[in-house]
Motif scaffolding. Sequence first.
Motif, mmCIF file in Angstrom:
data_model
loop_
_atom_site.group_PDB
_atom_site.id
_atom_site.type_symbol
_atom_site.label_atom_id
_atom_site.label_comp_id
_atom_site.label_asym_id
_atom_site.label_seq_id
_atom_site.Cartn_x
_atom_site.Cartn_y
_atom_site.Cartn_z
ATOM 1 N N ASP A 115 0.798 -1.225 0.000
ATOM 2 C CA ASP A 115 0.000 0.000 0.000
ATOM 3 C C ASP A 115 0.833 1.278 0.000
ATOM 4 O O ASP A 115 0.561 2.203 -0.771
ATOM 5 C CB ASP A 115 -0.944 -0.005 1.204
ATOM 6 C CG ASP A 115 -1.921 1.156 1.182
ATOM 7 O OD1 ASP A 115 -2.709 1.259 0.217
ATOM 8 O OD2 ASP A 115 -1.897 1.969 2.124
ATOM 9 N N THR A 118 2.367 1.727 -3.410
ATOM 10 C CA THR A 118 1.338 2.090 -4.394
ATOM 11 C C THR A 118 1.034 3.578 -4.306
ATOM 12 O O THR A 118 0.979 4.288 -5.326
ATOM 13 C CB THR A 118 0.050 1.280 -4.141
ATOM 14 O OG1 THR A 118 0.342 -0.109 -4.294
ATOM 15 C CG2 THR A 118 -1.053 1.671 -5.112
ATOM 16 N N LYS A 119 0.842 4.052 -3.099
ATOM 17 C CA LYS A 119 0.536 5.470 -2.895
ATOM 18 C C LYS A 119 1.719 6.352 -3.298
ATOM 19 O O LYS A 119 1.536 7.431 -3.882
ATOM 20 C CB LYS A 119 0.150 5.722 -1.436
ATOM 21 C CG LYS A 119 -1.241 5.175 -1.077
ATOM 22 C CD LYS A 119 -1.549 5.355 0.392
ATOM 23 C CE LYS A 119 -3.017 5.124 0.720
ATOM 24 N NZ LYS A 119 -3.524 3.800 0.389
ATOM 25 N N ASP A 134 -5.396 2.424 -3.526
ATOM 26 C CA ASP A 134 -5.284 1.328 -2.564
ATOM 27 C C ASP A 134 -4.306 0.276 -3.042
ATOM 28 O O ASP A 134 -4.433 -0.245 -4.156
ATOM 29 C CB ASP A 134 -6.652 0.673 -2.356
ATOM 30 C CG ASP A 134 -7.635 1.585 -1.645
ATOM 31 O OD1 ASP A 134 -7.424 1.851 -0.456
ATOM 32 O OD2 ASP A 134 -8.597 2.033 -2.287
ATOM 33 N N THR A 137 -2.666 -4.299 1.868
ATOM 34 C CA THR A 137 -2.427 -4.166 3.308
ATOM 35 C C THR A 137 -2.652 -5.489 4.032
ATOM 36 O O THR A 137 -2.064 -5.729 5.076
ATOM 37 C CB THR A 137 -3.350 -3.104 3.935
ATOM 38 O OG1 THR A 137 -4.713 -3.454 3.667
ATOM 39 C CG2 THR A 137 -3.069 -1.721 3.365
#
Length: 215
Positions: A115, A118-119, A134, A137
């Motif tokens: 996560d 990705t962000k 998203d 996680t």
Amino acid sequence: MNYKAVIFDLDGTLVNSIEDIADAMNAVLKSANYPTHSYQEYYSFVGSGIKSLVTKALPNNSCNAQQTEIGFNAMMAIYSNNCINKTKPYDGIIALLEALKARQLKLSILSNKEDTLTKKVALALLPSYFESVDGLTTEAHKKPNPIKALEISKNLGIKPEEIIFVGDSDVDIQTANNANMYAVGVSWGFRKKEELIANGAKLILNHPLELLDIL
């Protein structure tokens, strides 16, 4: 169907990240005196999260739970600091996102990449386009489990059947179908067209802007 939202996979769909992923994992392998892999080989390693990639990249005789965990932690340490060295959006992606926003569609990213990574990639390379971003996680929620896709649908207030799901792998197409979303594959990613069709892709894009034709 009047589609109101699009959920995108990240790696192999929006951005070409294979070289940064491969460079980081190969650095881990080199440090342990294990054989490394070509960029082409990594196409078949990605799609199910970094822990899965580590398992596939390690030599068979070294792939136990302890070595996988050590490799995963080492991979995360290197990749988190080098995840946007060579990674770039594919040609036509920015134009597509601009066009979708102009049509007032809601856009989200759902990736099996960890996560925080990705962000980080989305914020650096694709800022301001997405309602939500998203990554992974919880291992049990990994695509093709549709739980996160359905959560996005609920949060957007849009029915699953009004959402297009775009990805480059069998995992993405399975997720779309499991969530009752319109499954769209892309030919420029990490998997072959035949794999996407075999897993139930309703449409294969050869260029990002082709997605506008079904709106």
